[in-house]
Design an enzyme around this catalytic site. Structure first.
Site, PDB file in Angstrom:
ATOM      1  N   ASP A  30       0.720  -1.343  -0.089  1.00 52.61           N
ATOM      2  CA  ASP A  30       0.029   0.000   0.079  1.00 52.61           C
ATOM      3  C   ASP A  30       1.079   1.287  -0.177  1.00 52.61           C
ATOM      4  OD1 ASP A  30      -3.263   0.506   0.895  1.00 52.61           O
ATOM      5  OD2 ASP A  30      -1.852   2.205   1.207  1.00 52.61           O
ATOM      6  N   ASN A  83     -13.110  -3.065   2.348  1.00 54.80           N
ATOM      7  CA  ASN A  83     -13.850  -1.956   2.250  1.00 54.80           C
ATOM      8  C   ASN A  83     -14.926  -1.803   1.288  1.00 54.80           C
ATOM      9  OD1 ASN A  83     -12.835  -1.085   4.977  1.00 54.80           O
ATOM     10  ND2 ASN A  83     -11.063   0.123   3.608  1.00 54.80           N
ATOM     11  N   GLY A  89     -15.421   3.099   3.808  1.00 56.72           N
ATOM     12  CA  GLY A  89     -14.095   3.611   3.835  1.00 56.72           C
ATOM     13  C   GLY A  89     -13.288   3.257   2.614  1.00 56.72           C
ATOM     14  N   HIS A  94     -11.703  -0.371  -7.305  1.00 60.21           N
ATOM     15  CA  HIS A  94     -11.360  -1.852  -7.627  1.00 60.21           C
ATOM     16  C   HIS A  94     -11.370  -2.534  -6.642  1.00 60.21           C
ATOM     17  CE1 HIS A  94      -8.617  -4.044 -10.862  1.00 60.21           C
ATOM     18  NE2 HIS A  94      -8.671  -4.670  -9.759  1.00 60.21           N
ATOM     19  N   HIS A  96     -10.457  -4.751  -3.610  1.00 59.43           N
ATOM     20  CA  HIS A  96      -9.008  -4.985  -3.051  1.00 59.43           C
ATOM     21  C   HIS A  96      -9.373  -5.862  -1.621  1.00 59.43           C
ATOM     22  CE1 HIS A  96      -9.864  -0.939  -2.571  1.00 59.43           C
ATOM     23  NE2 HIS A  96      -9.369  -0.929  -1.381  1.00 59.43           N
TER      24      HIS A  96
HETATM   25  P1  AMP Z   1      -9.852   1.608   0.461  1.00 61.00           P
HETATM   26  O1  AMP Z   1      -9.781   2.804   1.133  1.00 61.00           O
HETATM   27  O2  AMP Z   1     -10.303   0.416   1.239  1.00 61.00           O
HETATM   28  O3  AMP Z   1     -10.345   1.849  -1.149  1.00 61.00           O
HETATM   29  O4  AMP Z   1      -8.139   1.407   0.161  1.00 61.00           O
HETATM   30  C1  AMP Z   1      -7.429   1.880  -0.853  1.00 61.00           C
HETATM   31  C2  AMP Z   1      -5.988   1.813  -0.625  1.00 61.00           C
HETATM   32  O5  AMP Z   1      -5.252   1.937  -1.610  1.00 61.00           O
HETATM   33  C3  AMP Z   1      -5.541   2.844   0.505  1.00 61.00           C
HETATM   34  O6  AMP Z   1      -4.931   2.362   1.552  1.00 61.00           O
HETATM   35  C4  AMP Z   1      -4.692   3.506  -0.282  1.00 61.00           C
HETATM   36  O7  AMP Z   1      -3.319   3.950   0.326  1.00 61.00           O
HETATM   37  C5  AMP Z   1      -3.934   2.706  -1.456  1.00 61.00           C
HETATM   38  N1  AMP Z   1      -3.395   3.221  -2.636  1.00 61.00           N
HETATM   39  C6  AMP Z   1      -4.028   4.167  -3.525  1.00 61.00           C
HETATM   40  N2  AMP Z   1      -3.568   4.454  -4.340  1.00 61.00           N
HETATM   41  C7  AMP Z   1      -2.246   3.449  -4.392  1.00 61.00           C
HETATM   42  C8  AMP Z   1      -1.267   3.242  -5.275  1.00 61.00           C
HETATM   43  N3  AMP Z   1      -1.073   3.777  -6.576  1.00 61.00           N
HETATM   44  N4  AMP Z   1      -0.370   2.209  -5.011  1.00 61.00           N
HETATM   45  C9  AMP Z   1      -0.397   1.639  -3.907  1.00 61.00           C
HETATM   46  N5  AMP Z   1      -1.551   1.817  -2.865  1.00 61.00           N
HETATM   47  C10 AMP Z   1      -2.371   2.807  -3.311  1.00 61.00           C
HETATM   48 ZN    ZN Z   2      -9.907  -1.631 -12.045  1.00 58.65          ZN
END
Ligand code: AMP
Ligand code: ZN
Length: 110
Positions: A30, A83, A89, A94, A96
């Site tokens: 992350d 989330n 949150g 996409h 994850h």
């Molecule tokens: P969520 O809030 O559950 O949608 O988590 C999204 C996560 O993606 C957050 O913890 C961000 O810090 C992480 N994130 C966003 N952009 C990137 C990126 N380019 N590379 C790695 N992590 C990312």
């Molecule tokens: Zn995607």
């Protein structure tokens, strides 16, 4: 999907170092870690959230990936988080799975 940051990472359009990759998933660190270990496991195919994820092979691959990543990194205690939706949150649409480890984690989450 165009303009999806995680699709771009999965397709290697954005350089990122994968900690794990298989046919259906990739995992990477992350960008803004919330724990000493904070890894995201994503399906290579675009699903906006868990609500849209309807492919059982991919669902199974995601769980297998979590287990392979934690095994590979010798992480025995960890939290997995998905989330789903803004109020839960979710900020990247996409689907994850977060893997958080390396510090005590409180419950309930905020
Ligand atoms: P969520 O809030 O559950 O949608 O988590 C999204 C996560 O993606 C957050 O913890 C961000 O810090 C992480 N994130 C966003 N952009 C990137 C990126 N380019 N590379 C790695 N992590 C990312
Ligand atoms: Zn995607």
């Amino acid at each position: 999907m165009e303009d999806c940051i995680f699709c771009k990472i999965a397709n290697k359009e954005i350089p990122s170092s994968f900690v794990y990759e298989d046919e259906h998933t990739v995992a990477f660190n992350d960008l803004n870690p919330q724990a000493p270990t904070h890894i995201l496991v994503i399906p290579k195919e675009h699903y906006a959230s868990l609500n849209e994820l309807d492919n059982e092979q991919v669902m199974s691959a995601l769980f297998t990936a979590v287990k392979n990543v934690t095994k590979q990194l010798n992480i025995k205690e960890y939290r997995t988080v998905i989330n789903t939706g803004e109020s839960a949150g979710q900020t990247v649409f996409h689907m994850h799975i977060h893997i958080l480890a390396g510090r005590p984690l409180k419950w309930p989450p905020g």
